[in-house]
Enzyme design. Structure first.
Site, short mmCIF file in Angstrom:
data_model
loop_
_atom_site.label_atom_id
_atom_site.label_comp_id
_atom_site.label_asym_id
_atom_site.label_seq_id
_atom_site.Cartn_x
_atom_site.Cartn_y
_atom_site.Cartn_z
N TYR A 176 -46.32 17.60 -19.71
CA TYR A 176 -47.35 18.64 -19.79
C TYR A 176 -48.35 18.43 -18.67
O TYR A 176 -48.46 17.35 -18.08
CB TYR A 176 -48.06 18.61 -21.15
CG TYR A 176 -49.07 17.49 -21.34
CD1 TYR A 176 -50.41 17.68 -21.03
CD2 TYR A 176 -48.68 16.25 -21.84
CE1 TYR A 176 -51.34 16.66 -21.21
CE2 TYR A 176 -49.60 15.23 -22.03
CZ TYR A 176 -50.93 15.44 -21.71
OH TYR A 176 -51.84 14.43 -21.89
N CYS A 177 -49.11 19.49 -18.37
CA CYS A 177 -50.15 19.37 -17.35
C CYS A 177 -51.40 20.12 -17.80
O CYS A 177 -51.78 20.04 -18.97
CB CYS A 177 -49.66 19.81 -15.97
SG CYS A 177 -48.92 21.45 -15.88
N ARG A 178 -52.05 20.86 -16.91
CA ARG A 178 -53.38 21.41 -17.22
C ARG A 178 -53.33 22.54 -18.23
O ARG A 178 -54.17 22.63 -19.11
CB ARG A 178 -54.04 21.90 -15.93
CG ARG A 178 -54.40 20.78 -14.98
CD ARG A 178 -54.74 21.31 -13.61
NE ARG A 178 -55.17 20.21 -12.72
CZ ARG A 178 -55.11 20.27 -11.41
NH1 ARG A 178 -54.61 21.34 -10.80
NH2 ARG A 178 -55.52 19.24 -10.69
N CYS A 182 -50.15 25.92 -14.93
CA CYS A 182 -50.06 24.72 -14.09
C CYS A 182 -48.59 24.47 -13.73
O CYS A 182 -47.72 24.39 -14.60
CB CYS A 182 -50.64 23.52 -14.85
SG CYS A 182 -50.54 21.97 -13.94
#
Length: 222
Positions: A176-178, A182
């Protein structure tokens, strides 16, 4: 006439929020601030802006009451004025995606082809509870330190190729990221799959996770 003048003043004040948000660079800075407080220099570097330009945009957001500024010696640190601002940014994105066809095409152009498997946060919680997945945070280290999904492993996307041995080879990886816009998690899943790893990505990201009231842990990676 006095009533009409008062109404005009009211709507002009409301329009200050719209004016502050009516700039793509400011929206990018706001998006970065949803991950935690940042210095002007950090924001400028991440958004590839000059210091003067970044400062001017941040001041516009501050005048609209969307961000706050705190001085630490010679450093000025900006932060969202509240979770309602993060929720406003998320809602703006949702409405734009639903109402503007160009947003969808621009999103696909930025994130790349639809070639990565995704799962919901509910499914992520089930797999973690069953011990079937490693949660991988591929945001920059300072963003992870400001707040992350409990138990997540921090390996920034630009370090992932060189640190694959740190991830168990016999477990599925959920990256996962922002947030939903993202690209890091998409790139991470493509890279991991290219090295024979079983990897999926969280449909959304840390912003949506936090706004949904899910648990958050702060602190740098060990």
């Amino acid at each position: 006439m006095a009533e009409e003048s008062a109404k005009g003043t009211l709507f002009a004040q409301l329009a200050r929020i719209g004016k502050a948000l009516g700039n793509g660079t400011r929206l990018e800075l706001l998006d970065l601030l949803t991950q935690g407080p940042r210095s002007v220099a950090d924001l400028a570097g991440t958004a590839r802006l000059g210091l003067t330009t970044a400062s001017a945009h941040l001041q516009a957001l501050k005048r609209a009451g969307l961000v706050t500024a705190t001085r630490h010696g010679t450093t000025i640190e900006y932060a969202l004025a509240g979770e309602d601002v993060a929720a406003l940014w998320l809602r703006l994105r949702e409405v734009a995606d639903a109402r503007l066809a160009d947003v969808g095409s621009a999103t696909r152009s930025y994130l790349g082809p639809d070639d990565t498997e995704e799962i919901t946060r509910e499914e992520l919680l089930r797999r973690v509870a069953d011990g079937r997945a490693v949660v991988l945070d591929v945001r920059p280290g300072p963003e992870f330190a400001a707040g992350h999904i409990p138990g997540a492993v921090s390996i920034p996307i630009d370090e992932l190729a060189d640190r694959l041995e740190e991830i168990p080879a016999d477990q599925e990886i959920v990256a996962y990221c922002r947030g939903a816009l993202c690209v890091f998690s998409h790139d991470a899943v493509r890279l991991l799959a290219g090295h024979g790893r079983r990897a999926v990505r969280l449909t959304e990201g840390f912003l949506e996770w936090r706004l949904a009231g899910q648990p958050v842990t702060a602190g740098a990676a060990r």
